[in-house]
Motif scaffolding. Structure first.
Motif, PDB file in Angstrom:
ATOM      1  N   GLU A  22       6.238  -1.688   4.131  1.00  8.25           N
ATOM      2  CA  GLU A  22       6.824  -1.046   5.588  1.00  8.25           C
ATOM      3  C   GLU A  22       5.579  -0.687   6.313  1.00  8.25           C
ATOM      4  N   SER A  23       4.709   0.128   5.844  1.00  6.14           N
ATOM      5  CA  SER A  23       3.504   0.332   6.608  1.00  6.14           C
ATOM      6  C   SER A  23       2.845  -0.470   7.287  1.00  6.14           C
ATOM      7  N   ILE A  24       2.945  -1.945   6.882  1.00  2.00           N
ATOM      8  CA  ILE A  24       2.130  -2.919   7.250  1.00  2.00           C
ATOM      9  C   ILE A  24       2.934  -3.634   8.360  1.00  2.00           C
ATOM     10  N   LEU A  25       4.400  -3.670   8.128  1.00  2.00           N
ATOM     11  CA  LEU A  25       5.118  -4.510   9.193  1.00  2.00           C
ATOM     12  C   LEU A  25       5.689  -3.585  10.302  1.00  2.00           C
ATOM     13  N   ASP A  26       5.353  -2.217  10.115  1.00  2.00           N
ATOM     14  CA  ASP A  26       5.441  -1.176  11.133  1.00  2.00           C
ATOM     15  C   ASP A  26       4.387  -0.885  12.035  1.00  2.00           C
ATOM     16  N   GLN A  27       3.178  -1.821  11.922  1.00  2.00           N
ATOM     17  CA  GLN A  27       2.153  -1.799  12.831  1.00  2.00           C
ATOM     18  C   GLN A  27       2.259  -1.719  14.341  1.00  2.00           C
ATOM     19  N   THR A  28       1.556  -1.030  15.042  1.00  2.00           N
ATOM     20  CA  THR A  28       1.590  -0.935  16.545  1.00  2.00           C
ATOM     21  C   THR A  28       1.195  -2.114  16.986  1.00  2.00           C
ATOM     22  N   ALA A  80      -4.781 -17.727   4.428  1.00  2.00           N
ATOM     23  CA  ALA A  80      -4.776 -17.030   5.537  1.00  2.00           C
ATOM     24  C   ALA A  80      -4.971 -17.746   6.883  1.00  2.00           C
ATOM     25  N   GLN A  81      -4.217 -17.598   7.855  1.00  2.00           N
ATOM     26  CA  GLN A  81      -4.217 -18.313   9.353  1.00  2.00           C
ATOM     27  C   GLN A  81      -4.937 -17.193  10.202  1.00  2.00           C
ATOM     28  N   GLY A  82      -5.125 -16.077   9.758  1.00  2.00           N
ATOM     29  CA  GLY A  82      -5.670 -14.854  10.901  1.00  2.00           C
ATOM     30  C   GLY A  82      -7.062 -15.051  11.155  1.00  2.00           C
ATOM     31  N   GLU A  83      -7.471 -14.814  12.237  1.00  2.00           N
ATOM     32  CA  GLU A  83      -8.924 -14.887  12.683  1.00  2.00           C
ATOM     33  C   GLU A  83      -9.561 -13.461  12.013  1.00  2.00           C
ATOM     34  N   TYR A  84      -8.831 -12.614  11.757  1.00  2.00           N
ATOM     35  CA  TYR A  84      -9.391 -11.434  10.717  1.00  2.00           C
ATOM     36  C   TYR A  84      -8.481 -11.190   9.524  1.00  2.00           C
ATOM     37  N   ILE A  85      -9.011 -10.655   8.576  1.00  2.00           N
ATOM     38  CA  ILE A  85      -8.381 -10.439   7.277  1.00  2.00           C
ATOM     39  C   ILE A  85      -8.605  -9.066   6.921  1.00  2.00           C
ATOM     40  N   CYS A  86      -7.705  -8.387   6.454  1.00  2.00           N
ATOM     41  CA  CYS A  86      -7.631  -7.056   5.485  1.00  2.00           C
ATOM     42  C   CYS A  86      -7.076  -7.105   4.363  1.00  2.00           C
ATOM     43  N   PHE A  87      -7.225  -6.132   3.581  1.00  2.00           N
ATOM     44  CA  PHE A  87      -6.663  -6.147   2.208  1.00  2.00           C
ATOM     45  C   PHE A  87      -6.144  -4.624   1.954  1.00  2.00           C
ATOM     46  N   VAL A  88      -4.507  -4.620   1.538  1.00  2.68           N
ATOM     47  CA  VAL A  88      -4.128  -3.474   1.204  1.00  2.68           C
ATOM     48  C   VAL A  88      -3.469  -3.434  -0.346  1.00  2.68           C
ATOM     49  N   ASP A  89      -3.935  -2.472  -1.235  1.00  2.00           N
ATOM     50  CA  ASP A  89      -3.358  -2.467  -2.352  1.00  2.00           C
ATOM     51  C   ASP A  89      -1.985  -2.244  -2.400  1.00  2.00           C
ATOM     52  N   SER A  90      -1.208  -2.599  -3.241  1.00  2.00           N
ATOM     53  CA  SER A  90       0.365  -2.546  -3.253  1.00  2.00           C
ATOM     54  C   SER A  90       0.922  -1.323  -3.534  1.00  2.00           C
ATOM     55  N   ASP A  91       0.124  -0.388  -4.018  1.00  2.00           N
ATOM     56  CA  ASP A  91       0.761   1.064  -4.375  1.00  2.00           C
ATOM     57  C   ASP A  91      -0.058   2.050  -2.959  1.00  2.00           C
ATOM     58  N   ASP A  92      -0.646   1.346  -2.231  1.00  2.00           N
ATOM     59  CA  ASP A  92      -1.408   2.012  -1.317  1.00  2.00           C
ATOM     60  C   ASP A  92      -0.615   2.026   0.166  1.00  2.00           C
ATOM     61  N   TYR A  93      -0.983   2.566   1.126  1.00  2.00           N
ATOM     62  CA  TYR A  93      -0.286   2.422   2.559  1.00  2.00           C
ATOM     63  C   TYR A  93      -1.152   2.951   3.482  1.00  2.00           C
ATOM     64  N   ILE A  94      -0.767   2.471   4.660  1.00  2.00           N
ATOM     65  CA  ILE A  94      -1.752   2.380   6.084  1.00  2.00           C
ATOM     66  C   ILE A  94      -0.977   3.179   7.026  1.00  2.00           C
ATOM     67  N   SER A  95      -1.949   3.743   8.044  1.00  2.00           N
ATOM     68  CA  SER A  95      -1.562   4.406   9.366  1.00  2.00           C
ATOM     69  C   SER A  95      -0.791   3.362  10.013  1.00  2.00           C
ATOM     70  N   SER A  96       0.253   3.808  11.216  1.00  2.00           N
ATOM     71  CA  SER A  96       0.784   2.640  11.999  1.00  2.00           C
ATOM     72  C   SER A  96      -0.239   2.003  12.852  1.00  2.00           C
ATOM     73  N   ARG A  97      -1.312   2.524  13.225  1.00  2.00           N
ATOM     74  CA  ARG A  97      -2.196   2.187  14.046  1.00  2.00           C
ATOM     75  C   ARG A  97      -3.322   1.634  13.355  1.00  2.00           C
ATOM     76  N   TYR A  98      -3.362   1.452  12.125  1.00  2.00           N
ATOM     77  CA  TYR A  98      -4.751   0.965  11.305  1.00  2.00           C
ATOM     78  C   TYR A  98      -5.311  -0.302  11.919  1.00  2.00           C
ATOM     79  N   ILE A  99      -4.214  -1.524  12.339  1.00  2.00           N
ATOM     80  CA  ILE A  99      -4.744  -2.637  12.817  1.00  2.00           C
ATOM     81  C   ILE A  99      -5.286  -2.456  14.198  1.00  2.00           C
TER      82      ILE A  99
END
Length: 317
Positions: A22-28, A80-99
């Protein structure tokens, strides 16, 4: 808009996986693909991945046999098809403005890698409290400058990478210390690196994490990784980076020794760690380093047990 590929290795994290996804799909920033690599999970993690993919076309799922997080990341990189890549561990989460924030810095300052700060804890519902602050200007370094500051972290996560950096570079089949084998190559091949002091990544301290359930601190993998790094820079005639690698190896040896001393159930050979430290310090002391680093390394050489206690209370970053 540039597409960003977010790669998540998944192994038996059903309790935390929804929060991570959810933290990834809810990115701004919406121009992203989420690649979930189910690394042979035996709980409901794989089912959760498939259910999410059915609801959001940005999600890709790959199920594979268990081979460790390193190989899971490789599978994600391969598709991966993106021009950029990032990794998130599955028990972690990220800010909504991370990307959004990381990509802005990468594009504005022409950086192959952008690193943010991260929080470490066990608050399951932690909220990023600084999201409304004005965006900061990062510290931008060239690749050599990135090695000369200890603010550049070796960890895989809390970073955004240009996908082209992974051309001919892949992670080893490991669950522990795979970052030690690879991150220095990515940094060396990056034109510039931007360092953000803002915490945008939450590293969740779950009780089931392999790094917290094992009583062995894996010096064999770690030592192999640093020996490869030293040889890598030696082959490229990068003398100063070779010396810095010896210095970093000594710092890590001291950190591992400190963990061993603080754990009565430790299974590592402490005498072997000290022997390696004494051998490598002879070379490491020739590296350019801060006064704090020089004093710490010398003091640990003389009194490792005392310095292990000091590290436990004041740390060494």
């Amino acid at each position: 808009m540039k597409k960003v590929s977010v790669i998540v290795p998944v192994y038996n994290t059903e309790k935390y996986l929804h929060r991570c996804i959810e933290s990834i799909l809810d990115q701004t920033y919406k121009m992203l693909e989420l690649i979930l690599i189910d690394d042979g999970s035996t709980d409901s993690s794989g089912i959760i991945c498939d259910e999410v993919a059915q609801k959001d076309t940005r999600v890709k799922v790959l199920h594979k046999k268990n081979e460790g997080a390193g190989e899971a990341r490789n599978c994600g990189i391969n598709i991966a098809q993106g021009e950029y890549i990032c990794f998130v561990d599955s028990d972690d989460y990220i800010s909504s403005r991370y990307i959004e924030i990381m990509l802005h810095a990468a594009e504005k300052y022409d950086c192959g890698i952008v690193q943010c700060d991260f929080l470490f804890g066990n608050e399951e519902n932690y909220s990023f409290i600084e999201e409304e602050k004005e965006d900061e200007e990062p510290v931008v370094l060239d690749n050599r400058g990135a090695f000369e500051t200890r603010k550049t972290k070796i960890i895989i996560c809390a970073k955004l990478y240009k996908a082209e950096l992974f051309n001919n570079i892949r992670y080893p089949k490991l669950s522990i210390h795979d970052d030690e084998f690879i991150t220095y190559k990515l940094i060396y091949n990056s034109k510039n690196i931007a360092l953000l002091s803002r915490a945008l990544y939450y590293y969740y301290n779950s009780n089931g994490s392999i790094m917290r359930t094992k009583k062995e601190y894996y010096p064999e993998n770690f030592i192999e990784a640093y020996d490869e790094r030293i040889e890598y820079f030696r082959d490229k005639n990068e003398k100063q980076l070779e010396l810095i690698s010896y210095k970093e190896k000594c710092v890590r040896l001291a950190q591992i020794y400190g963990k061993c001393i603080g754990d009565k159930n430790n299974k590592n050979d402490k005498k072997h760690l000290l022997k390696l430290y004494h051998e490598d310090y002879k070379i490491a002391k020739r590296a350019r380093m801060s006064r704090k680093e020089a004093l710490f390394l010398k003091a640990f050489l003389i009194c490792p047990r005392l310095m292990s206690v000091v590290m436990r209370y004041i740390g060494f970053a």
